[in-house]
Every structure is written in C-alpha cells, then in structure tokens.
Design a protein around this motif. Structure first.
Motif, mmCIF file in Angstrom:
data_model
loop_
_atom_site.group_PDB
_atom_site.id
_atom_site.type_symbol
_atom_site.label_atom_id
_atom_site.label_comp_id
_atom_site.label_asym_id
_atom_site.label_seq_id
_atom_site.Cartn_x
_atom_site.Cartn_y
_atom_site.Cartn_z
ATOM 1 N N MET A 267 0.247 -6.765 -12.697
ATOM 2 C CA MET A 267 -0.715 -6.019 -11.879
ATOM 3 C C MET A 267 -2.125 -6.572 -12.057
ATOM 4 N N GLN A 268 -2.447 -7.013 -13.256
ATOM 5 C CA GLN A 268 -3.771 -7.623 -13.471
ATOM 6 C C GLN A 268 -3.932 -8.858 -12.581
ATOM 7 N N GLN A 269 -2.823 -9.568 -12.339
ATOM 8 C CA GLN A 269 -2.880 -10.776 -11.496
ATOM 9 C C GLN A 269 -3.097 -10.451 -10.026
ATOM 10 N N ARG A 270 -2.886 -9.187 -9.656
ATOM 11 C CA ARG A 270 -3.084 -8.747 -8.266
ATOM 12 C C ARG A 270 -4.549 -8.380 -7.984
ATOM 13 N N LEU A 271 -5.378 -8.367 -9.027
ATOM 14 C CA LEU A 271 -6.750 -7.877 -8.864
ATOM 15 C C LEU A 271 -7.682 -8.935 -8.280
ATOM 16 N N ALA A 272 -8.604 -8.475 -7.448
ATOM 17 C CA ALA A 272 -9.637 -9.358 -6.879
ATOM 18 C C ALA A 272 -11.005 -8.720 -7.132
ATOM 19 N N GLN A 273 -12.037 -9.544 -7.209
ATOM 20 C CA GLN A 273 -13.414 -9.052 -7.394
ATOM 21 C C GLN A 273 -13.995 -8.636 -6.050
ATOM 22 N N PRO A 274 -14.537 -7.413 -5.932
ATOM 23 C CA PRO A 274 -15.162 -7.007 -4.664
ATOM 24 C C PRO A 274 -16.353 -7.907 -4.330
ATOM 25 N N GLN A 275 -16.478 -8.278 -3.055
ATOM 26 C CA GLN A 275 -17.620 -9.108 -2.621
ATOM 27 C C GLN A 275 -18.863 -8.256 -2.397
ATOM 28 N N GLY A 276 -18.662 -6.968 -2.093
ATOM 29 C CA GLY A 276 -19.803 -6.085 -1.828
ATOM 30 C C GLY A 276 -19.378 -4.643 -2.008
ATOM 31 N N ASP A 277 -20.294 -3.709 -1.694
ATOM 32 C CA ASP A 277 -19.998 -2.289 -1.884
ATOM 33 C C ASP A 277 -19.895 -1.553 -0.538
ATOM 34 N N ALA A 278 -19.791 -0.220 -0.620
ATOM 35 C CA ALA A 278 -19.631 0.596 0.601
ATOM 36 C C ALA A 278 -20.835 0.466 1.534
ATOM 37 N N MET A 279 -22.019 0.218 0.971
ATOM 38 C CA MET A 279 -23.206 0.046 1.826
ATOM 39 C C MET A 279 -23.075 -1.215 2.676
ATOM 40 N N ASP A 280 -22.557 -2.282 2.078
ATOM 41 C CA ASP A 280 -22.328 -3.525 2.841
ATOM 42 C C ASP A 280 -21.297 -3.263 3.941
ATOM 43 N N GLY A 281 -20.270 -2.453 3.597
ATOM 44 C CA GLY A 281 -19.247 -2.109 4.582
ATOM 45 C C GLY A 281 -19.803 -1.283 5.722
ATOM 46 N N ALA A 282 -20.700 -0.345 5.404
ATOM 47 C CA ALA A 282 -21.298 0.500 6.439
ATOM 48 C C ALA A 282 -22.160 -0.326 7.395
ATOM 49 N N ILE A 283 -22.857 -1.324 6.850
ATOM 50 C CA ILE A 283 -23.640 -2.237 7.703
ATOM 51 C C ILE A 283 -22.699 -3.032 8.617
ATOM 52 N N ALA A 284 -21.568 -3.484 8.064
ATOM 53 C CA ALA A 284 -20.570 -4.200 8.877
ATOM 54 C C ALA A 284 -20.045 -3.283 9.986
ATOM 55 N N MET A 285 -19.877 -1.991 9.670
ATOM 56 C CA MET A 285 -19.410 -1.016 10.671
ATOM 57 C C MET A 285 -20.422 -0.864 11.800
ATOM 58 N N ALA A 286 -21.710 -0.954 11.468
ATOM 59 C CA ALA A 286 -22.768 -0.773 12.473
ATOM 60 C C ALA A 286 -22.750 -1.886 13.524
ATOM 61 N N ARG A 287 -22.106 -3.008 13.193
ATOM 62 C CA ARG A 287 -22.074 -4.149 14.128
ATOM 63 C C ARG A 287 -21.045 -3.973 15.247
ATOM 64 N N ALA A 288 -20.127 -3.025 15.091
ATOM 65 C CA ALA A 288 -19.064 -2.861 16.096
ATOM 66 C C ALA A 288 -18.562 -1.421 16.087
ATOM 67 N N ASN A 289 -17.560 -1.138 16.921
ATOM 68 C CA ASN A 289 -16.967 0.198 16.952
ATOM 69 C C ASN A 289 -15.874 0.276 15.882
ATOM 70 N N HIS A 290 -16.144 1.025 14.841
ATOM 71 C CA HIS A 290 -15.161 1.218 13.776
ATOM 72 C C HIS A 290 -14.751 2.684 13.681
ATOM 73 N N ASN A 291 -14.815 3.392 14.814
ATOM 74 C CA ASN A 291 -14.460 4.815 14.801
ATOM 75 C C ASN A 291 -13.016 5.028 14.355
ATOM 76 N N LEU A 292 -12.821 6.025 13.489
ATOM 77 C CA LEU A 292 -11.472 6.347 13.008
ATOM 78 C C LEU A 292 -10.640 6.970 14.124
ATOM 79 N N TYR A 293 -11.270 7.815 14.924
ATOM 80 C CA TYR A 293 -10.590 8.442 16.058
ATOM 81 C C TYR A 293 -11.342 8.081 17.341
ATOM 82 N N SER A 294 -10.749 8.411 18.483
ATOM 83 C CA SER A 294 -11.390 8.081 19.755
ATOM 84 C C SER A 294 -11.923 9.343 20.431
ATOM 85 N N LEU A 295 -13.167 9.293 20.853
ATOM 86 C CA LEU A 295 -13.765 10.456 21.540
ATOM 87 C C LEU A 295 -13.094 10.678 22.896
#
Length: 299
Positions: A267-295
């Motif tokens: 299992m240790q061999q399955r681990l990867a180092q995160p490139q960024g955090d949730a804030m980086d992910g939220a910025i990536a979300m702002a670039r496109a439509n990442h809605n979980l559901y559809s209005l």
C-alpha cells in the motif's frame, strides 16, 4: 468561464473555515482571505454569507471592488455539496458573480492533488472520504460522516479510544499511559465522560489524535493498536478506490498524512505526493463547469 471573465476565484469551504483565493487568468495570486464555516448542510444562506465575506475580503486585498464581481468565475469546493437537496438550495440563491460552479471539498482536493487531471485521493482528517476522478466521472467511497462512516479519521479513532478507556476503568483491559492521559483530561470522573459524550462533536473526539501518535512512538500498547486499526481502515478505503480503477492515491489530511509508516509495503507503494491543495483545485474548477449536478435536470 465566460468571455467577460478576468478573474478566477477558488473557495475551499468546510465545517470550520472558508478560504478564498483570487487569481488572474494566468493563475497569479491577487488576494486571499479566510472566514467562518461554509458547510452547506448548516444552511445554504449561512454558507453563502461566509463565501461572500471571504470573497469581499480577498477582493479588497487584490485592490479590486464589488464592480469586478461580474468578471469573476467562482469555483466552489464545499463540504456537504454531495447532498443533492443542499446543492440545489445553494445554487438557487442569487449571486453577483459572473459564473459559479459547485462541487465537493473532496473533489476540489482531488483536482488540486493531481494538477487538475484525473486521479484519486483519500482524505483522513477528523472525518474521511475517498474520491477517484476518471474521465469526468467521480467515484466516492465513504465520507458519510461520523459516527456511521469516516473510518480512518480522527473522530472514529477518538471514539474507539474512549471505549477502551472505559474498559480499562472496569479492569477489562490494562491501563496504559494513553488511558491515563484521557482519564486525567476528565479529572478521573467517568460520569464526566458520559456527560461529555452526549454532546461531543467529531472534532471533540478527534482532539486525542496527536496524543495517540505521540504515545504510539513511545510504545504504548493501546496507541499502537488504535493506529494499526486506523491503518487497516485507510487501506480498506484505498482498496475500494483501486477496485474502481485508481492506480496511485494521494493521502491528504492530518491523520492520513501521518499514517504512512503504519501501512503495509504494497500500500505504501501505491502512494503519490499531492501536487497541490483544495485551493488549487477550486481555482481549476473556476476555469470550467465542474458542477456536481445539473441545474437543467432538477427533479
């Protein structure tokens, strides 16, 4: 993202805090701020107030004004967004922003960890949740909140600890420095533990985690058992993600990040180092439509 978009706003909102980050279209940081809870299960209006406040503070820091709101595309990575009713209640509120996309805090953390690409993470903090994003589909394991889910998190580990402490009081298991530490915390009053348990929140159970790690390193038998169990739980969620097609997994959160040495070598061999955090992910979300559901598909 609209043609009029000039700014990207990322929001990471959980039960304890809401962080906002404003960037230009190249990703250069312009302003950051932090406010209160933005868990949408605590109320769509409460969450939106925290978000608006955080964006207002970050906007001021970026030397922008409310006139710029219409030029902002906002990516919201929020706790509780997986609840469909809460998602729709939140998205039906009017906002002054140019574009808004809403998904879970776990989704934001996963996008951040994998640089906006597909991948898998397991979050183990006070609670726990696994997520694998694959070709626009998200596969989630766990994350149904304490006490019915969240194995591998600090709250469940704290609950198990309290159970063992009470067994030690009854002479069923041996006392250890860890059980003594907890008893001291409650002034050796079992009734106080019982009273506390009636209103204790996940974070109250999770408060004992640092001591569990510290005493496990000193050879405390109970602390070691608790971490071994947490490691087994962590591997259970990892296996579930692997079964869904994940190859490497990033462990994120205060417990998951410290459980590495307790995992089995495969299992240790399955681990990867995160490139960024949730804030980086939220910025990536702002670039496109990442809605979980559809209005447009509201039931």
């Amino acid at each position: 993202m609209h043609n009029t978009t000039r700014f990207l706003v990322g929001i990471d909102g959980g039960g304890t805090s809401c962080r906002a980050r404003i960037c230009d279209l190249n990703g250069a940081l312009l302003g950051e701020a932090k406010t209160g809870s933005a868990n949408i299960l605590l109320g769509a209006d409460v969450a939106l107030n925290s978000i608006n406040e955080a964006i207002a503070l970050a906007t001021a820091q970026a030397n922008l004004t409310a006139d710029n709101y219409c030029e902002m595309s906002v990516g919201l990575a929020l706790a509780g967004a997986e609840q469909k009713k809460a998602w729709y209640a939140f998205m039906h509120q009017p906002t002054p922003y140019g574009a808004v996309t809403l998904n879970t805090d776990a989704y934001g953390a996963c996008l951040g960890a994998w640089g906006g690409n597909d991948g898998a993470i397991l979050i183990g903090g006070t609670g726990s949740c696994g997520i694998f994003i694959n070709k626009g589909q998200q596969h989630i394991v766990g994350g149904r909140e304490f006490p019915i889910s969240d194995q591998g998190g600090g709250a469940v580990m704290g609950l198990r600890l309290i159970q063992q402490v009470l067994l030690s009081v009854d002479g069923i298991i041996e006392s250890t420095p860890l059980t003594q530490h907890v008893l001291q915390h409650f002034n050796h009053d079992v009734d106080a533990i019982v009273d506390w348990s009636k209103t204790a929140r996940p974070c109250d159970y999770g408060q004992f985690s640092p001591q569990i790690f510290a005493l496990a390193n000193e050879g405390d038998r109970l602390a070691i058992e608790l971490l071994q169990q947490t490691a087994r739980d962590t591997e259970m969620w990892m296996q579930a993600l692997i079964k869904r097609g994940a190859n490497q997994i990033c462990l994120m959160g205060s417990i998951a990040e410290r459980i590495h040495p307790w995992l089995t070598p495969p299992m240790q061999q399955r681990l990867a180092q995160p490139q960024g955090d949730a804030m980086d992910g939220a910025i990536a979300m702002a670039r496109a439509n990442h809605n979980l559901y559809s209005l447009s598909e509201e039931a």
